[in-house]
Design a protein around this motif. Structure first.
Motif, PDB file in Angstrom:
ATOM      1  N   ASP A  25       1.089  -1.315   0.073  1.00 17.62           N
ATOM      2  CA  ASP A  25       0.796   0.262  -0.533  1.00 17.62           C
ATOM      3  C   ASP A  25       0.783   1.244   0.189  1.00 17.62           C
ATOM      4  O   ASP A  25       0.561   2.457  -0.507  1.00 17.62           O
ATOM      5  CB  ASP A  25      -0.713  -0.171   0.890  1.00 17.62           C
ATOM      6  CG  ASP A  25      -1.954  -1.188   1.101  1.00 17.62           C
ATOM      7  OD1 ASP A  25      -2.768  -1.284   0.101  1.00 17.62           O
ATOM      8  OD2 ASP A  25      -3.120  -1.149   2.192  1.00 17.62           O
ATOM      9  N   LEU A  26       1.293   1.102   0.606  1.00 16.56           N
ATOM     10  CA  LEU A  26       3.037   2.194   0.730  1.00 16.56           C
ATOM     11  C   LEU A  26       3.175   3.168  -1.386  1.00 16.56           C
ATOM     12  O   LEU A  26       3.243   3.886  -1.405  1.00 16.56           O
ATOM     13  CB  LEU A  26       4.121   2.024   0.974  1.00 16.56           C
ATOM     14  CG  LEU A  26       4.618   1.938   2.337  1.00 16.56           C
ATOM     15  CD1 LEU A  26       5.805   1.300   3.026  1.00 16.56           C
ATOM     16  CD2 LEU A  26       4.457   3.453   3.549  1.00 16.56           C
ATOM     17  N   VAL A  27       3.469   2.078  -1.991  1.00 18.04           N
ATOM     18  CA  VAL A  27       3.268   1.977  -3.248  1.00 18.04           C
ATOM     19  C   VAL A  27       2.324   2.133  -3.731  1.00 18.04           C
ATOM     20  O   VAL A  27       1.920   3.569  -4.985  1.00 18.04           O
ATOM     21  CB  VAL A  27       4.250   0.990  -3.829  1.00 18.04           C
ATOM     22  CG1 VAL A  27       4.674   1.241  -5.776  1.00 18.04           C
ATOM     23  CG2 VAL A  27       5.664   1.109  -3.016  1.00 18.04           C
ATOM     24  N   LEU A  28       1.450   1.740  -4.077  1.00 18.37           N
ATOM     25  CA  LEU A  28       0.172   1.566  -3.823  1.00 18.37           C
ATOM     26  C   LEU A  28      -1.409   2.722  -4.533  1.00 18.37           C
ATOM     27  O   LEU A  28      -2.123   2.273  -5.083  1.00 18.37           O
ATOM     28  CB  LEU A  28      -0.304  -0.023  -4.397  1.00 18.37           C
ATOM     29  CG  LEU A  28       0.463  -0.897  -5.140  1.00 18.37           C
ATOM     30  CD1 LEU A  28      -0.304  -2.399  -4.835  1.00 18.37           C
ATOM     31  CD2 LEU A  28       0.473  -0.595  -6.808  1.00 18.37           C
ATOM     32  N   VAL A  29      -1.283   2.663  -3.278  1.00 15.60           N
ATOM     33  CA  VAL A  29      -2.601   3.742  -2.601  1.00 15.60           C
ATOM     34  C   VAL A  29      -2.717   4.956  -3.064  1.00 15.60           C
ATOM     35  O   VAL A  29      -1.576   5.744  -3.222  1.00 15.60           O
ATOM     36  CB  VAL A  29      -2.677   3.717  -0.325  1.00 15.60           C
ATOM     37  CG1 VAL A  29      -3.830   5.176  -0.624  1.00 15.60           C
ATOM     38  CG2 VAL A  29      -2.743   2.333  -0.214  1.00 15.60           C
ATOM     39  N   ASP A  30      -3.222   5.538  -3.935  1.00 18.94           N
ATOM     40  CA  ASP A  30      -3.365   6.855  -4.293  1.00 18.94           C
ATOM     41  C   ASP A  30      -4.937   7.090  -4.639  1.00 18.94           C
ATOM     42  O   ASP A  30      -6.418   6.061  -3.984  1.00 18.94           O
ATOM     43  CB  ASP A  30      -2.859   7.153  -5.410  1.00 18.94           C
ATOM     44  CG  ASP A  30      -3.651   5.802  -6.890  1.00 18.94           C
ATOM     45  OD1 ASP A  30      -5.024   5.748  -6.370  1.00 18.94           O
ATOM     46  OD2 ASP A  30      -3.044   5.554  -7.890  1.00 18.94           O
ATOM     47  N   GLN A  31      -4.724   8.690  -4.822  1.00 21.84           N
ATOM     48  CA  GLN A  31      -6.813   9.277  -4.601  1.00 21.84           C
ATOM     49  C   GLN A  31      -6.667   9.089  -6.501  1.00 21.84           C
ATOM     50  O   GLN A  31      -7.779   9.458  -7.013  1.00 21.84           O
ATOM     51  CB  GLN A  31      -7.112  10.173  -4.233  1.00 21.84           C
ATOM     52  CG  GLN A  31      -6.463  10.694  -3.199  1.00 21.84           C
ATOM     53  CD  GLN A  31      -7.121   9.519  -2.457  1.00 21.84           C
ATOM     54  OE1 GLN A  31      -8.374  10.454  -1.861  1.00 21.84           O
ATOM     55  NE2 GLN A  31      -7.193   8.869  -1.424  1.00 21.84           N
ATOM     56  N   ASN A  32      -7.088   8.209  -7.736  1.00 15.90           N
ATOM     57  CA  ASN A  32      -7.285   8.475  -8.763  1.00 15.90           C
ATOM     58  C   ASN A  32      -8.596   7.494  -8.610  1.00 15.90           C
ATOM     59  O   ASN A  32      -9.223   7.766  -9.598  1.00 15.90           O
ATOM     60  CB  ASN A  32      -5.757   6.747  -9.470  1.00 15.90           C
ATOM     61  CG  ASN A  32      -6.088   7.562 -11.124  1.00 15.90           C
ATOM     62  OD1 ASN A  32      -6.736   8.637 -11.250  1.00 15.90           O
ATOM     63  ND2 ASN A  32      -6.437   5.760 -11.367  1.00 15.90           N
ATOM     64  N   GLY A  33      -8.802   6.355  -7.963  1.00 13.68           N
ATOM     65  CA  GLY A  33     -10.538   5.995  -8.930  1.00 13.68           C
ATOM     66  C   GLY A  33     -11.302   6.967  -7.821  1.00 13.68           C
ATOM     67  O   GLY A  33     -12.083   7.746  -8.700  1.00 13.68           O
ATOM     68  N   PRO A  34     -11.871   7.940  -6.672  1.00 15.44           N
ATOM     69  CA  PRO A  34     -12.049   8.582  -7.065  1.00 15.44           C
ATOM     70  C   PRO A  34     -12.506   9.651  -7.257  1.00 15.44           C
ATOM     71  O   PRO A  34     -12.949  10.702  -8.098  1.00 15.44           O
ATOM     72  CB  PRO A  34     -12.083   9.121  -4.928  1.00 15.44           C
ATOM     73  CG  PRO A  34     -10.988   8.466  -4.437  1.00 15.44           C
ATOM     74  CD  PRO A  34     -10.434   7.113  -5.492  1.00 15.44           C
ATOM     75  N   LEU A  35     -11.198  10.200  -7.983  1.00 10.08           N
ATOM     76  CA  LEU A  35     -10.598  10.952  -9.334  1.00 10.08           C
ATOM     77  C   LEU A  35     -11.592  11.289 -10.163  1.00 10.08           C
ATOM     78  O   LEU A  35     -11.603  12.117 -11.136  1.00 10.08           O
ATOM     79  CB  LEU A  35      -9.282  11.629  -8.989  1.00 10.08           C
ATOM     80  CG  LEU A  35      -8.891  13.022  -9.644  1.00 10.08           C
ATOM     81  CD1 LEU A  35      -9.828  14.605  -9.625  1.00 10.08           C
ATOM     82  CD2 LEU A  35      -7.343  12.785 -10.272  1.00 10.08           C
ATOM     83  N   VAL A  36     -10.814   9.625 -11.010  1.00  6.63           N
ATOM     84  CA  VAL A  36     -12.129   9.587 -12.492  1.00  6.63           C
ATOM     85  C   VAL A  36     -13.399   9.133 -12.335  1.00  6.63           C
ATOM     86  O   VAL A  36     -14.169   9.509 -12.393  1.00  6.63           O
ATOM     87  CB  VAL A  36     -11.171   8.084 -12.630  1.00  6.63           C
ATOM     88  CG1 VAL A  36     -11.938   7.274 -13.682  1.00  6.63           C
ATOM     89  CG2 VAL A  36      -9.694   8.414 -12.692  1.00  6.63           C
ATOM     90  N   ALA A  37     -13.670   8.669 -11.429  1.00  6.62           N
ATOM     91  CA  ALA A  37     -15.438   8.415 -10.360  1.00  6.62           C
ATOM     92  C   ALA A  37     -16.187  10.557 -10.629  1.00  6.62           C
ATOM     93  O   ALA A  37     -17.286  10.429 -11.084  1.00  6.62           O
ATOM     94  CB  ALA A  37     -15.781   8.280  -9.251  1.00  6.62           C
ATOM     95  N   ALA A  38     -15.365  10.939 -10.120  1.00  2.00           N
ATOM     96  CA  ALA A  38     -15.709  12.092 -10.094  1.00  2.00           C
ATOM     97  C   ALA A  38     -16.010  13.145 -11.689  1.00  2.00           C
ATOM     98  O   ALA A  38     -16.888  13.696 -11.628  1.00  2.00           O
ATOM     99  CB  ALA A  38     -14.847  13.194  -8.875  1.00  2.00           C
ATOM    100  N   ARG A  39     -14.679  12.762 -11.843  1.00  2.00           N
ATOM    101  CA  ARG A  39     -15.056  13.337 -13.085  1.00  2.00           C
ATOM    102  C   ARG A  39     -15.828  12.553 -14.801  1.00  2.00           C
ATOM    103  O   ARG A  39     -16.722  13.436 -14.521  1.00  2.00           O
ATOM    104  CB  ARG A  39     -13.410  12.670 -13.751  1.00  2.00           C
ATOM    105  CG  ARG A  39     -12.043  13.749 -12.947  1.00  2.00           C
ATOM    106  CD  ARG A  39     -11.473  14.285 -14.178  1.00  2.00           C
ATOM    107  NE  ARG A  39     -10.614  14.757 -13.397  1.00  2.00           N
ATOM    108  CZ  ARG A  39      -9.895  15.569 -13.262  1.00  2.00           C
ATOM    109  NH1 ARG A  39     -10.851  16.683 -13.020  1.00  2.00           N
ATOM    110  NH2 ARG A  39      -8.921  16.664 -12.747  1.00  2.00           N
TER     111      ARG A  39
END
Length: 184
Positions: free
Chosen positions: A43-57
């Motif tokens: 998770d130190l490498v993989l966790v990011d906020q891309n999912g919520p960002l894409v979903a919102a867009r």
């Protein structure tokens, strides 16, 4: 801050050569604090906020547009946002994901989570089983194209424009008109 220290150490020492205790020491926190924010080393490498960002867009796009266009534009816009400030951090994370077997396997889990976030971003439009199936298929195919662009971007040492590479990969997969709106 913890993730930035972790990625730096993984790049310098290698993923397997760095412990969570090393990351905690570098970040000036306890190992428990690291685990509170990042339950696994991956998770130190993989966790990011891309999912919520894409979903919102996606949620913000008009429902009348073709599904692949909506997903593709959301992926491109998100890549633009993620590379706007510090694309070297994203590039370092991506290289680690590509080169580390344990991270490659977990990256597939992230891919699945992003696919689900895309379907969720469609809201009521994907509430029926058939619509959800079509949305998941379109999202999966668009994510495969994006993955190809991400690997190319890493191979180019981030020298290419990532949003443009994603657009090119989507056009190769779905056709040149995929991302065109009525205005372009």
């Amino acid at each position: 801050m913890i993730q930035a220290h972790a990625v730096r150490l993984f790049v310098e020492r290698g993923y397997d050569g760095t412990t969570v205790n090393d990351v905690a020491d570098a970040a000036g926190v306890s190992p428990m604090t690291v685990y509170r924010h990042f339950p696994t080393k991956e998770d130190l490498v993989l966790v990011d906020q891309n999912g919520p960002l894409v979903a919102a867009r996606i949620a913000a796009t008009p429902a009348g547009q073709p599904l692949v266009r909506r997903i593709g534009c959301a992926l491109i816009d998100s890549a633009r946002a993620l590379t706007a400030d510090d694309d070297r951090f994203l590039l370092a994370r991506l290289r680690l994901m590509i080169s580390t077997p344990a991270l490659r396997a977990r990256h597939l889990d992230n891919h699945h989570a992003l696919q689900q976030a895309i379907v969720a971003g469609l809201g009521d439009e994907a509430s029926e089983p058939e619509a959800a199936f079509r949305a998941a298929a379109a999202a999966g195919a668009a994510l495969a194209a994006m993955h190809t662009a991400l690997v190319r971007w890493a191979q180019d040492d981030g020298g290419s424009d990532l949003p443009e590479l994603i657009a090119t990969a989507l056009a190769a997969a779905f056709g040149d008109d995929t991302l065109r709106t009525g205005d372009s």
